[in-house]
Write an enzyme that holds these catalytic residues in place. Structure first.
Site, short mmCIF file in Angstrom:
data_model
loop_
_atom_site.label_atom_id
_atom_site.label_comp_id
_atom_site.label_asym_id
_atom_site.label_seq_id
_atom_site.Cartn_x
_atom_site.Cartn_y
_atom_site.Cartn_z
N SER A 131 5.52 -0.46 -48.97
CA SER A 131 4.27 -0.98 -48.42
C SER A 131 4.18 -0.69 -46.92
O SER A 131 5.02 -1.14 -46.14
CB SER A 131 4.17 -2.48 -48.66
OG SER A 131 4.16 -2.77 -50.04
N ARG A 142 1.16 -7.14 -41.52
CA ARG A 142 2.47 -7.27 -42.19
C ARG A 142 3.48 -7.82 -41.20
O ARG A 142 4.03 -7.09 -40.38
CB ARG A 142 2.93 -5.92 -42.75
CG ARG A 142 2.08 -5.43 -43.89
CD ARG A 142 2.73 -4.27 -44.62
NE ARG A 142 1.88 -3.81 -45.70
CZ ARG A 142 1.86 -4.35 -46.91
NH1 ARG A 142 2.64 -5.36 -47.19
NH2 ARG A 142 1.04 -3.86 -47.84
N CYS A 262 -6.25 3.21 -64.34
CA CYS A 262 -7.12 2.49 -65.29
C CYS A 262 -8.55 2.31 -64.77
O CYS A 262 -9.50 2.40 -65.54
CB CYS A 262 -6.51 1.15 -65.67
SG CYS A 262 -6.06 0.08 -64.30
N CYS A 268 -10.16 -1.11 -68.67
CA CYS A 268 -8.85 -1.66 -68.35
C CYS A 268 -7.81 -1.23 -69.39
O CYS A 268 -8.16 -0.79 -70.49
CB CYS A 268 -8.91 -3.19 -68.29
SG CYS A 268 -9.89 -3.84 -66.92
N ASP A 284 -1.70 -7.51 -63.20
CA ASP A 284 -1.26 -8.34 -62.08
C ASP A 284 -2.42 -8.94 -61.29
O ASP A 284 -2.22 -9.85 -60.48
CB ASP A 284 -0.32 -7.56 -61.14
CG ASP A 284 -0.95 -6.31 -60.58
OD1 ASP A 284 -2.05 -5.94 -61.03
OD2 ASP A 284 -0.34 -5.69 -59.69
N CYS A 327 -27.48 6.04 -63.40
CA CYS A 327 -26.97 6.57 -62.13
C CYS A 327 -26.41 7.98 -62.33
O CYS A 327 -25.64 8.22 -63.28
CB CYS A 327 -25.89 5.65 -61.57
SG CYS A 327 -25.21 6.22 -60.00
N CYS A 333 -17.88 7.87 -61.08
CA CYS A 333 -17.68 6.52 -60.54
C CYS A 333 -17.14 5.56 -61.60
O CYS A 333 -16.32 4.69 -61.30
CB CYS A 333 -19.00 6.01 -59.99
SG CYS A 333 -18.95 4.34 -59.37
N CYS A 338 -11.96 -0.37 -60.87
CA CYS A 338 -11.31 -1.60 -61.33
C CYS A 338 -12.27 -2.78 -61.32
O CYS A 338 -12.96 -3.03 -60.34
CB CYS A 338 -10.11 -1.90 -60.43
SG CYS A 338 -9.31 -3.47 -60.76
N CYS A 348 -20.83 -0.52 -55.02
CA CYS A 348 -21.72 0.48 -55.61
C CYS A 348 -22.28 1.43 -54.54
O CYS A 348 -22.28 2.65 -54.71
CB CYS A 348 -22.85 -0.22 -56.37
SG CYS A 348 -24.07 0.91 -57.07
#
Length: 373
Positions: A131, A142, A262, A268, A284, A327, A333, A338, A348
């Site tokens: 990360s 962080r 995904c 999903c 998650d 669209c 898109c 997600c 959008c």
């Protein structure tokens, strides 16, 4: 009692009073005695009268010292116990009676990784996500437990990974601040030789409308996508390709090749997140009571997969908003990626701007027969 007082250098104005009533006397008069003795006597009397309190306090201090010695002090100084000393990998080997190919992965902020960890990751073929949110200023959110920016420690860990040939990529939380400095972030990663990068939007908690530089507006996100994708394409043309997971998947989609992310698949998938107590959730982002699938100690994955909760999780993601059906960029898109991102913010406008302006750039990849991600 009077004798004891005299030996201590105290003469009482209450010499005619019974011993039981001494405590009711006025403060003793001091004759030719030092102030040190006065305070010594007062302290002695106080301790004598409150000895139980002192014993309890001393016991409490000793208990705190013992606990600190057992469990450590500040988090950044805690000694880590490498997995090499814990039979995780060996257990997998013992249980893998069919010799299935096992892949290990771990996500870390890198602040407690040392050479022994790096060696372990390499020896056991771990893919590590590190990360890091850009340069020193981009990484300002962080913090180490001390409150300091963890930037330099993360870079040290990245160098360790390179030294021990650990396979790793960079995971960047895309904050509003990071989005405003997208080109700078990308160029910094390029200067450090980081070849695999993933940007994930910083999401608001469910039900929150908080405004903060942690969270991107659609305008900020659109600007980020356009500017960084231009750099991504230029480096590809110059044979200095840097993998950015989201862009890689959009290129695959453009080339009508299977995607692996995904959100860009258009629906999903079950990721199966396991909590420490064995509770399983489909993703998650959705470790909530509503999407609880079961406990692995009581229910197997095959049964969870067939549960109504698991089926509904996928079914919900297949719904296409009315505005997306007409669209002209929907094919790429996929209704904004997600579904959890959509709950946080409606991007959008950002996606429409990006694909409208950058679609011609996708043509540079048209001769790629197989686009590896």
């Amino acid at each position: 009692m009077a004798k004891i007082k005299k030996e201590m250098g105290i003469t009482s104005a209450c010499s005619g009073i019974d011993d039981e009533d001494v405590s009711a006397c006025a403060m003793p008069s001091i004759k030719e005695e030092s102030w040190v003795k006065i305070y010594f006597v007062k302290a002695y009397q106080f301790i004598y009268q409150h000895w139980i309190w002192f014993v309890g306090a001393l016991a409490g201090i000793i208990l705190v010292i013992v606990l600190l010695s057992l469990f450590g002090g500040k988090p950044e100084t805690v000694e880590t116990k490498p997995l090499a000393n814990v039979p995780v990998v060996e257990t997998v080997k013992d249980k893998n009676i069919k010799n299935s190919k096992i892949f290990y992965g771990i996500q870390t902020n890198g602040t407690l990784v040392d050479a022994e960890w790096a060696r372990f990751f390499h020896d056991n073929n771990f893919l590590v996500g590190l990360s890091l949110d850009g340069d020193f200023y981009g990484n300002k959110f962080r913090k180490k437990p001390s409150g300091d920016n963890s930037f330099y420690k993360i870079l040290t860990t990245a160098e360790l990974f390179k030294r021990y040939n650990v396979e790793f990529n960079i995971l960047t939380v895309l904050t509003g601040f990071c989005a405003d400095n997208g080109e700078k972030v990308y160029k910094f990663f390029r200067s450090k030789g980081f070849k695999y990068i993933q940007f994930i939007p910083c999401l608001k908690p469910f039900g929150s409308n908080e405004e903060s530089e942690l969270y991107m507006t659609p305008e900020q996100y659109g600007d980020f996508l356009i500017k960084v994708f231009n750099l991504y394409v230029k480096d590809y043309v110059r044979h200095n390709y840097i993998s950015i997971r989201q862009f890689d998947n959009w290129v695959r989609s453009y080339l009508r090749q299977p995607t692996e992310q995904c959100g860009i698949m258009g629906h999903c998938t079950h990721q199966y997140v396991a909590e420490a107590n064995g509770n399983i959730y489909p993703c998650d982002f959705y470790c909530t009571d509503e999407y609880f699938l079961g406990n692995i100690l009581k229910t197997d994955f095959a049964t969870m997969e067939k549960s109504e909760t698991a089926k509904n999780f996928i079914k919900e993601s297949l719904k296409i908003p009315e505005k997306c059906k007409s669209c002209n960029v929907f094919g790429l898109c996929r209704a904004g990626g997600c579904k959890r991102t959509q709950v946080s913010e409606d991007y959008c406008i950002a996606y429409k701007r990006f694909f409208t302006l950058c679609l011609p750039l996708f043509r540079v990849f048209i001769n790629e027969k197989t686009w590896s991600v």
